[in-house]
Write a protein that holds these residues in place. Sequence first.
Motif, PDB file in Angstrom:
ATOM      1  N   ARG A  52     -10.677  -2.972   1.040  1.00 56.96           N
ATOM      2  CA  ARG A  52      -9.732  -1.938   0.631  1.00 56.96           C
ATOM      3  C   ARG A  52      -9.369  -2.023  -0.843  1.00 56.96           C
ATOM      4  O   ARG A  52      -8.942  -1.030  -1.438  1.00 56.96           O
ATOM      5  CB  ARG A  52      -8.440  -2.039   1.455  1.00 56.96           C
ATOM      6  CG  ARG A  52      -8.616  -2.027   2.948  1.00 56.96           C
ATOM      7  CD  ARG A  52      -9.100  -0.704   3.457  1.00 56.96           C
ATOM      8  NE  ARG A  52      -8.090   0.342   3.288  1.00 56.96           N
ATOM      9  CZ  ARG A  52      -8.240   1.602   3.733  1.00 56.96           C
ATOM     10  NH1 ARG A  52      -9.352   1.947   4.337  1.00 56.96           N
ATOM     11  NH2 ARG A  52      -7.288   2.482   3.554  1.00 56.96           N
TER      12      ARG A  52
ATOM     13  N   MET B 149       0.845  -1.191   0.000  1.00 60.92           N
ATOM     14  CA  MET B 149       0.000   0.000   0.000  1.00 60.92           C
ATOM     15  C   MET B 149       0.889   1.254   0.000  1.00 60.92           C
ATOM     16  O   MET B 149       1.731   1.388  -0.886  1.00 60.92           O
ATOM     17  CB  MET B 149      -0.993  -0.050   1.166  1.00 60.92           C
ATOM     18  CG  MET B 149      -1.985  -1.222   1.049  1.00 60.92           C
ATOM     19  SD  MET B 149      -3.212  -1.347   2.373  1.00 60.92           S
ATOM     20  CE  MET B 149      -4.291   0.035   1.982  1.00 60.92           C
ATOM     21  N   CYS B 150       0.764   2.120   0.993  1.00 61.64           N
ATOM     22  CA  CYS B 150       1.567   3.352   0.965  1.00 61.64           C
ATOM     23  C   CYS B 150       2.932   3.185   1.623  1.00 61.64           C
ATOM     24  O   CYS B 150       3.748   4.113   1.615  1.00 61.64           O
ATOM     25  CB  CYS B 150       0.803   4.487   1.644  1.00 61.64           C
ATOM     26  SG  CYS B 150       0.507   4.214   3.411  1.00 61.64           S
ATOM     27  N   HIS B 151       3.216   2.030   2.191  1.00 58.68           N
ATOM     28  CA  HIS B 151       4.455   1.825   2.942  1.00 58.68           C
ATOM     29  C   HIS B 151       5.566   1.260   2.058  1.00 58.68           C
ATOM     30  O   HIS B 151       5.402   0.202   1.453  1.00 58.68           O
ATOM     31  CB  HIS B 151       4.223   0.867   4.112  1.00 58.68           C
ATOM     32  CG  HIS B 151       3.345   1.414   5.188  1.00 58.68           C
ATOM     33  ND1 HIS B 151       3.780   2.351   6.085  1.00 58.68           N
ATOM     34  CD2 HIS B 151       2.046   1.150   5.493  1.00 58.68           C
ATOM     35  CE1 HIS B 151       2.786   2.651   6.934  1.00 58.68           C
ATOM     36  NE2 HIS B 151       1.725   1.941   6.578  1.00 58.68           N
TER      37      HIS B 151
ATOM     38  N   SER C 198      -1.707   8.232   6.409  1.00 55.68           N
ATOM     39  CA  SER C 198      -0.335   7.885   6.812  1.00 55.68           C
ATOM     40  C   SER C 198      -0.087   6.376   6.815  1.00 55.68           C
ATOM     41  O   SER C 198       1.045   5.945   6.992  1.00 55.68           O
ATOM     42  CB  SER C 198      -0.024   8.473   8.195  1.00 55.68           C
ATOM     43  OG  SER C 198      -0.910   7.951   9.176  1.00 55.68           O
ATOM     44  N   GLY C 199      -1.148   5.573   6.661  1.00 56.51           N
ATOM     45  CA  GLY C 199      -0.964   4.127   6.550  1.00 56.51           C
ATOM     46  C   GLY C 199      -1.317   3.330   7.780  1.00 56.51           C
ATOM     47  O   GLY C 199      -0.859   2.190   7.928  1.00 56.51           O
ATOM     48  N   LYS C 200      -2.146   3.890   8.659  1.00 53.34           N
ATOM     49  CA  LYS C 200      -2.540   3.147   9.859  1.00 53.34           C
ATOM     50  C   LYS C 200      -3.371   1.920   9.498  1.00 53.34           C
ATOM     51  O   LYS C 200      -3.112   0.815   9.983  1.00 53.34           O
ATOM     52  CB  LYS C 200      -3.339   4.074  10.797  1.00 53.34           C
ATOM     53  CG  LYS C 200      -2.606   5.319  11.243  1.00 53.34           C
ATOM     54  CD  LYS C 200      -3.422   6.136  12.229  1.00 53.34           C
ATOM     55  CE  LYS C 200      -4.744   6.609  11.648  1.00 53.34           C
ATOM     56  NZ  LYS C 200      -4.539   7.554  10.506  1.00 53.34           N
ATOM     57  N   SER C 201      -4.359   2.105   8.645  1.00 54.61           N
ATOM     58  CA  SER C 201      -5.220   0.990   8.246  1.00 54.61           C
ATOM     59  C   SER C 201      -4.453  -0.058   7.456  1.00 54.61           C
ATOM     60  O   SER C 201      -4.835  -1.237   7.438  1.00 54.61           O
ATOM     61  CB  SER C 201      -6.399   1.503   7.411  1.00 54.61           C
ATOM     62  OG  SER C 201      -7.219   2.373   8.164  1.00 54.61           O
ATOM     63  N   ALA C 202      -3.373   0.354   6.805  1.00 58.46           N
ATOM     64  CA  ALA C 202      -2.571  -0.585   6.019  1.00 58.46           C
ATOM     65  C   ALA C 202      -1.960  -1.658   6.901  1.00 58.46           C
ATOM     66  O   ALA C 202      -1.753  -2.796   6.462  1.00 58.46           O
ATOM     67  CB  ALA C 202      -1.474   0.163   5.260  1.00 58.46           C
TER      68      ALA C 202
ATOM     69  N   ARG D  91       2.647  -1.421  -3.736  1.00 56.01           N
ATOM     70  CA  ARG D  91       2.957   0.009  -3.790  1.00 56.01           C
ATOM     71  C   ARG D  91       3.197   0.455  -5.230  1.00 56.01           C
ATOM     72  O   ARG D  91       3.813  -0.254  -6.018  1.00 56.01           O
ATOM     73  CB  ARG D  91       4.186   0.306  -2.921  1.00 56.01           C
ATOM     74  CG  ARG D  91       4.486   1.779  -2.724  1.00 56.01           C
ATOM     75  CD  ARG D  91       5.473   1.914  -1.586  1.00 56.01           C
ATOM     76  NE  ARG D  91       5.970   3.272  -1.438  1.00 56.01           N
ATOM     77  CZ  ARG D  91       7.142   3.702  -1.920  1.00 56.01           C
ATOM     78  NH1 ARG D  91       7.947   2.856  -2.549  1.00 56.01           N
ATOM     79  NH2 ARG D  91       7.521   4.945  -1.750  1.00 56.01           N
TER      80      ARG D  91
ATOM     81  N   THR E 244      -4.663  -4.136   7.495  1.00 57.96           N
ATOM     82  CA  THR E 244      -4.880  -4.839   6.227  1.00 57.96           C
ATOM     83  C   THR E 244      -3.787  -5.869   5.988  1.00 57.96           C
ATOM     84  O   THR E 244      -4.055  -6.989   5.538  1.00 57.96           O
ATOM     85  CB  THR E 244      -4.924  -3.835   5.063  1.00 57.96           C
ATOM     86  OG1 THR E 244      -5.978  -2.893   5.277  1.00 57.96           O
ATOM     87  CG2 THR E 244      -5.158  -4.552   3.738  1.00 57.96           C
TER      88      THR E 244
END
Length: 224
Positions: free
Chosen positions: A88, A44-46, A66-70, A97, A73
Amino acid sequence: MAPSQSRARNQTGVVRLRARTENGGSADDQSIGIVERVELTDFMCHERADVNLCPKVNFITGQNGSGKSAILTAMIIAMGGKASATNRAPSLKEFIREGRSRAVVRVHLRNRGSEAYHPELFGGTIIVERQISAAGSSVSQFKIRNGDTGEIVSRKKDDVVEITDHMAIQVDNPINILSQDAAREFLASTSPDKMYHFFLKGTQLFQLREDLEVVRQAITRAEA
């Protein structure tokens, strides 16, 4: 002196033994199924994230996007969950990514005590890894490692299912893991059918109904 034990019934109705120390406190180091660490690479965003977790309550804070839910997930995906279970993305490839060809997620599960899952093979910590590829015939691949030695013990999803079942972890059960989208849908839902479906999943009656149907079909085939 060996710790005393008390019986506790978990969400599946299975009686589990919880060890207690001499002073009456819970022996957390003897527990199974506790997520100790989550690792994300190009997920994802990380680009890279390594999150160490406490045995009980954890708070992850940050700005929107900021990617908390990632992180949540990644836990679902690593433990064998489908993309649809996360609400998602429609497919696993969507979690890679942008600009990358693959993503890797790892979950470290505590595996100690009298109820440990084959500790002679998997050690005191089981590391479940899932790699997602953007190209190729195999979109995702699993690796299960002995956390003590780093040795790869299995590459089968069936073993991931066996481990999570043994530890009473159900990634598609909203009582085990409640995603942000699922919580929003539950709170906004006014349909009795949707509420009842949520109840069936949360209490595992939905799974029991499916298991019962499998048993009925097996009996029918045996009697034929």
